[in-house]
Structure formats: structure tokens, C-alpha cells
Write a protein that holds these residues in place. Structure first.
Motif, PDB file in Angstrom:
ATOM      1  N   GLY A  37       0.663  -1.338  -0.404  1.00  0.00           N
ATOM      2  CA  GLY A  37       0.091   0.024  -0.049  1.00  0.00           C
ATOM      3  C   GLY A  37       0.982   1.440  -0.040  1.00  0.00           C
ATOM      4  O   GLY A  37       0.697   2.309  -0.667  1.00  0.00           O
ATOM      5  N   ARG A  38       1.929   1.356   0.519  1.00  0.00           N
ATOM      6  CA  ARG A  38       2.919   2.546   0.595  1.00  0.00           C
ATOM      7  C   ARG A  38       3.644   2.797  -0.579  1.00  0.00           C
ATOM      8  O   ARG A  38       3.981   3.555  -0.781  1.00  0.00           O
ATOM      9  N   LYS A  41       0.958   4.259  -2.775  1.00  0.00           N
ATOM     10  CA  LYS A  41       0.747   5.226  -2.922  1.00  0.00           C
ATOM     11  C   LYS A  41       2.241   6.168  -3.301  1.00  0.00           C
ATOM     12  O   LYS A  41       1.743   7.516  -3.615  1.00  0.00           O
ATOM     13  N   ARG A  44       2.158   7.278  -6.660  1.00  0.00           N
ATOM     14  CA  ARG A  44       0.540   8.018  -6.479  1.00  0.00           C
ATOM     15  C   ARG A  44       0.657   9.134  -6.439  1.00  0.00           C
ATOM     16  O   ARG A  44       0.772  10.127  -7.518  1.00  0.00           O
ATOM     17  N   TYR A  66      -8.150   3.688  -1.323  1.00  0.00           N
ATOM     18  CA  TYR A  66      -7.582   4.111  -0.033  1.00  0.00           C
ATOM     19  C   TYR A  66      -7.704   3.001   0.644  1.00  0.00           C
ATOM     20  O   TYR A  66      -7.025   2.962   1.657  1.00  0.00           O
ATOM     21  N   GLU A  69      -3.562   1.531  -0.215  1.00  0.00           N
ATOM     22  CA  GLU A  69      -2.422   2.308   0.265  1.00  0.00           C
ATOM     23  C   GLU A  69      -2.723   2.473   1.519  1.00  0.00           C
ATOM     24  O   GLU A  69      -1.566   2.278   2.453  1.00  0.00           O
TER      25      GLU A  69
END
Length: 292
Positions: A37-38, A41, A44, A66, A69
């Protein structure tokens, strides 16, 4: 296929996309989902995209973005492929599919699958139902949906995917020696309906014809045998170790003590001797298929 909030997010094209929730008790799964997830993110934000904009670009909802991430949802392979393309990650996000391949399955299933993947011999007696390695996808889904207390739709999807993934044991090279004994009653119950039973019987015939597989049927007219107390499963590994479990011995716990394993092997050997031979069993399944 439409599933509830526990298992989906709605994509930008209006199509429900199933996903997998992270099991909070699975420490390795939680850590892996958070790491992935990190990374998503970071890519992105580096591309200067808002979560909603990014979600629309890859065909998923902002809410799912969300959750992924934040490490609360395990992204599907398609999510990672689209994210990699849209963010120009050059394969760095797509390659995370390998790391997540096991995490999306329940931990206890992952542990079992790892042992099956290492085993050089697998011996199984199923007393009531079709063993998980032999189930079709439809058969597995019906069983999981019938469970009480009821599984969530997310849990059903993860369970089905895990059972299907375990079937890779039949494709290994070199092939392990696989032995199954199924009770006749398990071949008669029309789980999922008559057509589903036909598909299951056809699948059993296909598996039973593999050179590495011995599939036997325990007929109902066998008055008694050592498996009456419950299922038996024995896995042997190339380093000489083994693990076994039976619902009718040692409180159902996995055992690796040679004395305990000998008891399970003795019982399984006697079960095989009382069952139909592999050739007779395939003929029996073909007859059952014709009667369905």
C-alpha cells in the motif's frame, strides 16, 4: 459477480470488483499489505494524481484505492497491472503480485499449501466429503456458502481461490505420489445440483487417470474399516520427515512423532486394502456419472 462491502469496491466503470480483506491476526499478511500500500501511494503521489483520479484511471473506486494504500485491502493482480501502467512504474508494481500471491489466502490454508508443495507423498482418506484437493470450483463454493456460522462473501471468495490454488500440486515436476480414498457417499450427494455433481465426477475421473494419482472408492457395503473415526491425511517429505492428522486420533492435532505416524499409516493402509482398487474405482465413478 456482485459481492458486499466486505469483498468489493465499485470501479469507475460501475462494475463490482472483488478484493480481499486483510486478516488482522495474520502478521505477515498485514505487514505485506501495508508495504504494498505504501509503495502504491508513493508512486501515485509522485505522479501527481489524487486518489479519485487514480482510481478512475485504473477502473476502481476511490474508496478501494484508500483501503489498498492503507493496507486494509489486498489488491487483485489486475489492480497492480493497471496501476503499474497508469503510474509508469515499469513493472515495479506489477511484480508485487508475486509477493501477494500467498497473502490473499487465509494463513492456515497457506501453511497447508506450503506443506503440500513440499511433500513427495500425499495420502488422504475422506470420510464425508470430497477432499479439498479434488473439489471443483463450484463444489468448493457451495460448501463454503453453506457453512454455519456463515462466511462473509469475501471469506467465501478467498476460500475458493485458495482451494483452486492448492491444485497446483497435480502439476508439479517431479510429480509427488498422491493417494486418495473417497467414501462412496461423497460421490452420491448432489452438492450444488445434478449438473454440479456431474462436473465433480468428471473432474475426479480426470484426476484419477493421472499417472501420479491413485484414487480409490470405499463402497458403502463395506461394513466397517479403520477410518470410521474421521479423515486421515499424511504428508511425507524428501528429508524423511512427515506430518499427519486424523479427526479420529490425537484430538485431531497434527503429529510428526514416528510412533503416532505409524498408527495413521497402519490405519490408512488397511483402509486402502478394503477399498475398491484404482481401476475398479474409476469404473465405479464412471457408472455413478452415467446414473446422474
Amino acid at each position: 459477480m456482485s459481492v458486499d462491502e466486505a469483498g468489493t469496491a465499485r470501479g469507475g466503470d460501475g462494475v463490482d470488483e472483488p478484493g480481499w480483506e486483510v486478516d488482522p491476526d495474520d502478521e505477515s499478511g498485514v505487514a505485506m499489505a501495508a508495504t504494498v500500500g505504501r509503495q502504491i501511494k508513493a508512486w501515485r503521489e509522485s505522479a501527481g494524481m489524487r486518489a479519485g483520479e487514480f482510481g478512475a484511471a485504473i477502473g476502481y473506486g476511490e474508496d478501494l484505492v484508500y483501503k489498498v494504500e492503507g493496507g486494509r485491502r489486498i489488491p487483485r493482480p489486475e489492480f497492480l497491472d493497471r496501476a503499474d501502467e497508469v503510474l509508469g512504474a515499469g513493472g515495479k508494481l506489477a511484480m508485487l503480485k508475486r509477493e501477494l500471491a500467498e497473502v490473499r489466502y487465509p494463513k492456515k490454508v497457506r501453511d497447508l499449501a506450503r506443506m503440500e508443495a513440499r511433500a513427495v507423498e500425499v495420502s488422504v482418506y475422506s470420510s464425508h466429503g470430497i477432499h479439498g484437493l479434488l473439489q471443483t470450483e463450484q463444489h468448493a463454493r457451495v460448501l463454503l456458502e453453506a457453512r454455519q456460522p456463515a462466511y462473509s462473501r469475501d471469506e467465501v471468495e478467498r476460500g475458493v481461490s485458495a482451494r483452486i490454488a492448492r491444485r497446483s500440486v497435480f502439476e508439479r515436476e517431479p510429480a509427488p505420489s498422491l493417494s486418495f480414498v473417497q467414501e462412496e457417499a461423497s460421490l452420491r450427494r448432489p452438492i450444488g445440483g445434478r449438473m454440479a455433481l456431474r462436473c465433480q465426477l468428471e473432474h475426479l475421473l480426470e484426476i484419477g487417470r493421472l499417472r501420479s494419482v491413485s484414487l480409490q472408492v470405499m463402497p458403502l457395503d463395506c461394513e466397517s474399516h479403520p477410518g470410521m473415526g474421521g479423515d486421515i491425511e499424511i504428508l511425507k517429505f524428501d528429508d524423511g520427515t512427515a506430518v499427519g492428522r486424523s479427526g479420529g486420533a490425537f484430538n485431531g492435532r497434527p503429529v510428526s512423532d514416528p510412533k503416532h505416524l505409524r498408527i495413521l499409516e497402519l490405519r490408512y493402509g488397511m483402509i486402502r486394502s478394503q477399498a475398491l482398487t484404482p481401476r475398479e474405482s474409476l469404473a465405479f465413478i464412471e457408472q455413478a456419472l452415467g446414473e446422474t
